[in-house]
Design a protein around this motif. Structure first.
Motif, PDB file in Angstrom:
ATOM      1  N   ALA A 149       0.855  -1.167   0.000  1.00 15.38           N
ATOM      2  CA  ALA A 149       0.000   0.000   0.000  1.00 15.38           C
ATOM      3  C   ALA A 149       0.899   1.227   0.000  1.00 15.38           C
ATOM      4  CB  ALA A 149      -0.906   0.025   1.207  1.00 15.38           C
ATOM      5  N   PHE A 150       0.529   2.262  -0.777  1.00 13.59           N
ATOM      6  CA  PHE A 150       1.493   3.337  -0.966  1.00 13.59           C
ATOM      7  C   PHE A 150       1.655   4.187   0.257  1.00 13.59           C
ATOM      8  CE2 PHE A 150      -1.240   6.986  -1.305  1.00 13.59           C
ATOM      9  CZ  PHE A 150      -2.444   6.460  -1.693  1.00 13.59           C
ATOM     10  N   ASP A 151       0.645   4.251   1.120  1.00 16.77           N
ATOM     11  CA  ASP A 151       0.841   4.958   2.389  1.00 16.77           C
ATOM     12  C   ASP A 151       0.532   4.000   3.507  1.00 16.77           C
ATOM     13  OD1 ASP A 151       1.268   6.967   4.281  1.00 16.77           O
ATOM     14  OD2 ASP A 151      -0.881   7.295   4.429  1.00 16.77           O
ATOM     15  N   VAL A 152       1.559   3.530   4.180  1.00 15.77           N
ATOM     16  CA  VAL A 152       1.361   2.601   5.278  1.00 15.77           C
ATOM     17  C   VAL A 152       1.583   3.383   6.550  1.00 15.77           C
ATOM     18  CG1 VAL A 152       1.905   0.324   6.087  1.00 15.77           C
ATOM     19  CG2 VAL A 152       2.367   0.945   3.743  1.00 15.77           C
ATOM     20  N   LYS A 153       0.527   3.991   7.049  1.00 16.19           N
ATOM     21  CA  LYS A 153       0.672   4.852   8.219  1.00 16.19           C
ATOM     22  C   LYS A 153       0.814   3.999   9.451  1.00 16.19           C
ATOM     23  CE  LYS A 153      -1.794   8.369   8.723  1.00 16.19           C
ATOM     24  NZ  LYS A 153      -1.631   9.774   8.645  1.00 16.19           N
ATOM     25  N   PRO A 154       1.699   4.363  10.375  1.00 16.03           N
ATOM     26  CA  PRO A 154       1.810   3.600  11.600  1.00 16.03           C
ATOM     27  C   PRO A 154       0.478   3.549  12.321  1.00 16.03           C
ATOM     28  CG  PRO A 154       3.635   5.110  11.399  1.00 16.03           C
ATOM     29  CD  PRO A 154       2.670   5.445  10.305  1.00 16.03           C
ATOM     30  N   ILE A 155       0.271   2.445  13.016  1.00 13.50           N
ATOM     31  CA  ILE A 155      -0.988   2.246  13.694  1.00 13.50           C
ATOM     32  C   ILE A 155      -1.242   3.361  14.693  1.00 13.50           C
ATOM     33  CG2 ILE A 155      -2.225   0.679  15.226  1.00 13.50           C
ATOM     34  CD1 ILE A 155      -0.698  -1.584  13.814  1.00 13.50           C
ATOM     35  N   ALA A 156      -0.205   4.012  15.169  1.00 16.23           N
ATOM     36  CA  ALA A 156      -0.387   5.088  16.145  1.00 16.23           C
ATOM     37  C   ALA A 156      -1.260   6.200  15.594  1.00 16.23           C
ATOM     38  CB  ALA A 156       0.963   5.671  16.551  1.00 16.23           C
ATOM     39  N   THR A 157      -1.339   6.345  14.271  1.00 16.98           N
ATOM     40  CA  THR A 157      -2.179   7.379  13.696  1.00 16.98           C
ATOM     41  C   THR A 157      -3.600   6.918  13.524  1.00 16.98           C
ATOM     42  OG1 THR A 157      -1.820   6.687  11.432  1.00 16.98           O
ATOM     43  CG2 THR A 157      -0.196   8.169  12.402  1.00 16.98           C
ATOM     44  N   GLY A 158      -3.884   5.681  13.847  1.00 16.72           N
ATOM     45  CA  GLY A 158      -5.230   5.145  13.657  1.00 16.72           C
ATOM     46  C   GLY A 158      -5.413   4.537  12.292  1.00 16.72           C
ATOM     47  N   ILE A 195      -2.081  -5.991  17.172  1.00 20.60           N
ATOM     48  CA  ILE A 195      -1.967  -5.886  18.625  1.00 20.60           C
ATOM     49  C   ILE A 195      -2.249  -4.457  19.075  1.00 20.60           C
ATOM     50  CG2 ILE A 195      -0.346  -6.028  20.556  1.00 20.60           C
ATOM     51  CD1 ILE A 195       1.097  -8.241  19.097  1.00 20.60           C
ATOM     52  N   GLY A 196      -1.881  -3.490  18.242  1.00 21.53           N
ATOM     53  CA  GLY A 196      -2.151  -2.095  18.540  1.00 21.53           C
ATOM     54  C   GLY A 196      -1.233  -1.469  19.572  1.00 21.53           C
ATOM     55  N   GLN A 197      -0.029  -2.000  19.722  1.00 24.69           N
ATOM     56  CA  GLN A 197       0.833  -1.541  20.818  1.00 24.69           C
ATOM     57  C   GLN A 197       1.227  -0.079  20.698  1.00 24.69           C
ATOM     58  OE1 GLN A 197       1.696  -3.687  18.487  1.00 24.69           O
ATOM     59  NE2 GLN A 197       3.789  -3.338  17.759  1.00 24.69           N
ATOM     60  N   THR A 198       1.348   0.457  19.489  1.00 28.52           N
ATOM     61  CA  THR A 198       1.731   1.862  19.367  1.00 28.52           C
ATOM     62  C   THR A 198       0.536   2.795  19.325  1.00 28.52           C
ATOM     63  OG1 THR A 198       1.809   1.710  16.952  1.00 28.52           O
ATOM     64  CG2 THR A 198       3.866   1.297  18.148  1.00 28.52           C
ATOM     65  N   THR A 247      -6.577   6.610  21.147  1.00 24.57           N
ATOM     66  CA  THR A 247      -5.329   6.271  20.454  1.00 24.57           C
ATOM     67  C   THR A 247      -4.332   7.415  20.650  1.00 24.57           C
ATOM     68  OG1 THR A 247      -5.806   7.302  18.299  1.00 24.57           O
ATOM     69  CG2 THR A 247      -6.769   5.130  18.724  1.00 24.57           C
ATOM     70  N   LEU A 248      -3.162   7.296  20.039  1.00 22.18           N
ATOM     71  CA  LEU A 248      -2.125   8.333  20.130  1.00 22.18           C
ATOM     72  C   LEU A 248      -1.804   8.635  21.590  1.00 22.18           C
ATOM     73  CD1 LEU A 248      -3.658  10.794  17.500  1.00 22.18           C
ATOM     74  CD2 LEU A 248      -2.117   8.881  17.069  1.00 22.18           C
ATOM     75  N   ASN A 249      -1.626   7.572  22.376  1.00 27.13           N
ATOM     76  CA  ASN A 249      -1.530   7.731  23.825  1.00 27.13           C
ATOM     77  C   ASN A 249      -0.130   8.036  24.339  1.00 27.13           C
ATOM     78  OD1 ASN A 249      -4.306   7.156  24.107  1.00 27.13           O
ATOM     79  ND2 ASN A 249      -3.879   4.955  23.995  1.00 27.13           N
ATOM     80  N   PHE A 250       0.899   7.697  23.577  1.00 31.28           N
ATOM     81  CA  PHE A 250       2.265   7.883  24.063  1.00 31.28           C
ATOM     82  C   PHE A 250       2.798   9.259  23.698  1.00 31.28           C
ATOM     83  CE2 PHE A 250       1.998   3.216  23.590  1.00 31.28           C
ATOM     84  CZ  PHE A 250       2.244   2.862  24.909  1.00 31.28           C
TER      85      PHE A 250
END
Length: 644
Positions: A26-35, A622-625, A279-282
């Motif tokens: 996928a051309f934009d693989v956003k980190p899970i931290a962004t939702g 897992i959603g760790q980030t 989300t975006l908790n850290f």
């Protein structure tokens, strides 16, 4: 899986004895931290209620079914909406980096560097077929999906305070097409263009005969860059200067090639949107880089970083016995993985003449004794991969082709091996686990090489037309040495002049980018809803794309047609049947030597985290980030004990 390459995505590594390089298309693989979860797996499209003049207007899109969440949903069900903010998440990355630009061909981008950028739409961790508005609050499109209009949020702003507008979206599309990684030309091939209707309305128009089901997702997942910023910065040049973006994190610190960290923006414009609640908790996301897996593990034991997913079976079985774990300061657990486990294997480079004959490829595959490796090296923790959609019963082919698959395959029969129609879906033969050199398997392999014209010479090596049969296995993962070396031994027993060439990460990246190899280990994260992105893995149009993902060099018109059928499937049932047909054909072509899989996550982490589930994470991550958080009470307990 294998470590991320140019596209920076959260670590999704192989269910393997040691990690390999993870590739996502996928051309934009956003980190899970962004939702977002726009990996290879989440190519999804829209359905909705038919409005006047057959135009659908909605807050999100779904490929085939209804959206789970309605327009006024407060948050995703799997999050803790009251999750506290603060603390640090830290993990590790393999190799090195020299760039914060994940979308260009130059440089090796740092893990997490797509955190800077938002997208029009975002996915979630439980619906593989759905996306919801992020920068766009609504979208509208005709029932035939030949165009889409995104209505954007005026409150969306870049990190410098400037407004994010439709003109930035158009610029982002244009600059990726002109200066982005070459694969964008393939990804955008069915997009006619993008236009700003006004400052907060952008329209994408698609080719009527294109893969229309996929293109809404493609447009919605476009990373958005600041047009004004790139008026003075060359987008195509690799840099460690942090770009201006609208995403939830800014660069915190960078130590080139050694570590990178990102700090959460307190002024992030979208922090209270339903897609981001919980989300975006850290406050900080940090990645420490290591040149080999042993040093990375030792650093974890010493407290250099706090979260680790373990891919080395020997380490998991024997080495998780150290004070922090035994004293209860660290947690070790196994969690289920609801995704297809991926396509991990040794990939042939069929651009080379010696690999054109499928009998040669099948024979070389027989020399890999998985059963011996699993018992002798992996502590029996893995199963043998045979499918490109392993761990997905609805997408994995099995047995003889049923009538519904034959209806797709028969018109394309001229392009495919006869075995597709006359034999059960290919599964690697089982070798003896007690003997690396399973003579029965090697005899069958030798017979195939004989049939292909590769005869054993006086020196014990195989020749054809005066050329020696050679095979170089390119590897930059020290932990793979003990897997590849026995394979090389068996190949030599066949008369193949095989060598294991271990190189550093930079050389491996460059050679793979230019397809300068005989065989490499690679794993791709496969989608629950595959579509047009499959062209980047298996399509003829991408066979010569520098830095692309067509590792095997597939160039087959029938495969292209199957991909088109998948991309244009009108129902989940049609899609599943077409994917099983493609899986059957790819396996019969022997484009890789399948390795192994494990449908679970082995993880360990310092006991300073909280999460919204106990034993069963959302099916897609897992959603760790993203959905975990820093638990200050736990952290204080460790401080009091001198463990933090």
């Amino acid at each position: 899986m294998l470590r991320p390459k140019a596209a920076a995505r959260p670590f999704t590594r192989p269910a393997s004895q040691a990690p390999a390089r993870a590739r996502s298309v996928a051309f934009d693989v956003k980190p899970i931290a962004t939702g977002a979860l726009l990996a290879l797996g989440l190519a999804v499209l829209a359905t909705g209620t038919l409005a006047e003049q057959e135009v659908i207007k909605a807050h999100g899109v779904s490929t085939f079914g209804e959206l789970k969440y309605d327009a006024d949903f407060p948050h995703f069900d799997y999050v803790n909406p009251e999750a506290p903010k603060g603390g640090e998440y830290s993990s590790w990355a393999f190799g090195t980096f020299d760039s914060l630009s994940p979308y260009i061909i130059k440089g090796n981008a740092a893990a997490g560097s797509s955190l800077f950028f938002d997208t029009l739409l975002t996915g979630n961790l439980e619906e593989p077929d759905a996306m919801y508005g992020l920068v766009a609050h609504t979208l509208e499109y005709p029932e035939n999906r030949e165009w889409v209009i995104f209505h954007m949020r005026p409150e969306a702003k870049f990190s410098d305070g400037s407004q994010l507008t439709a003109h930035d979206v158009v610029f982002s599309y244009d600059v990726l097409l002109e200066k982005g990684q070459p694969r964008y030309k393939s990804l955008f091939k069915d997009i006619i263009g993008a236009e700003a209707i006004d400052d907060y309305t952008v329209k994408f128009t698609f080719k009527p005969d294109g893969a229309l089901r996929e293109l809404l997702m493609t447009a919605g997942g476009l990373p958005i860059f600041s047009k004004a910023y790139y008026e003075t910065v060359d987008f195509a040049e690799s840099t460690l200067e942090p770009p201006i973006g609208s995403g939830p994190y800014l660069l915190d610190k960078v130590d080139p090639g050694r570590s990178v960290s990102y700090k959460r923006r307190n002024d992030y414009w979208a922090k209270d949107l339903p897609v981001n609640v919980g989300t975006l908790n850290f406050d900080v996301l940090k990645y420490e880089y290591f040149g080999d897996y042993l040093s990375a593990f030792e650093a974890f034991k010493a407290g250099a970083y706090t979260y680790r997913e373990e891919y080395t079976s020997k380490t998991w079985a024997t080495a998780y016995d150290f004070p922090a774990l035994n004293d209860g300061y660290m947690i070790k657990e196994t969690l289920p993985d609801g995704r297809p486990t991926g396509t991990q294997g040794f990939w042939f480079n069929m651009r080379r003449d010696k690999f054109q004959d499928p009998r040669v490829r099948e024979a070389l595959g027989m020399a890999f004794n998985f059963e011996w490796s699993n018992e002798s090296l992996f502590y029996g923790l893995y199963g043998r991969t045979d499918s490109f959609w392993e761990n997905s019963p609805t997408l994995q082919a099995s047995g003889m082709p049923p009538a519904e698959e034959l209806a797709i395959l028969e018109p394309l029969r001229e392009y495919f091996p006869e075995e597709v129609f006359t034999e059960e879906a290919f599964t690697p033969a089982v070798s003896k686990s007690i003997d690396l050199a399973d003579r029965r398997a090697l005899r069958r392999a030798g017979k195939l090489l004989d049939e292909a014209g590769w005869e054993v010479g006086d020196d014990g090596l195989r020749y054809k037309d005066g050329q020696q049969l050679t095979l170089e296995i390119l590897n930059d993962v020290p932990g793979y040495d003990r897997i590849i070396n026995p394979y090389v031994e068996n190949l030599k027993r066949l008369g193949v002049a095989a060598v294991h060439n271990r190189v550093d990460a930079a050389e491996a990246k460059e050679r793979e980018k230019n397809y300068d190899y005989d065989m490499v280990t690679q794993r791709f994260v496969m989608s629950n809803t595959p579509g047009d992105e499959l062209e980047q893995l298996f399509g003829s149009a991408t066979v010569d794309t520098v830095g692309g993902y067509n590792m095997a060099g597939l160039n087959n018109e029938g495969i292209d047609k199957l991909i088109d059928i998948i991309a244009n499937a009108k129902s989940r049932e049609e899609l599943d049947v077409a994917v099983r047909a493609l899986d059957r054909v790819l396996r019969a072509m022997h484009i890789w030597v399948p390795q192994w899989y494990k449908g679970s996550h082995n993880i360990a982490y310092l006991d300073v985290y909280g999460r919204p589930y106990t034993d069963t994470p959302p099916p897609l991550s897992i959603g760790q980030t993203s959905i975990w958080w820093w638990d200050e009470d736990k952290a204080q307990r460790l401080r009091d004990a001198g463990a933090l």
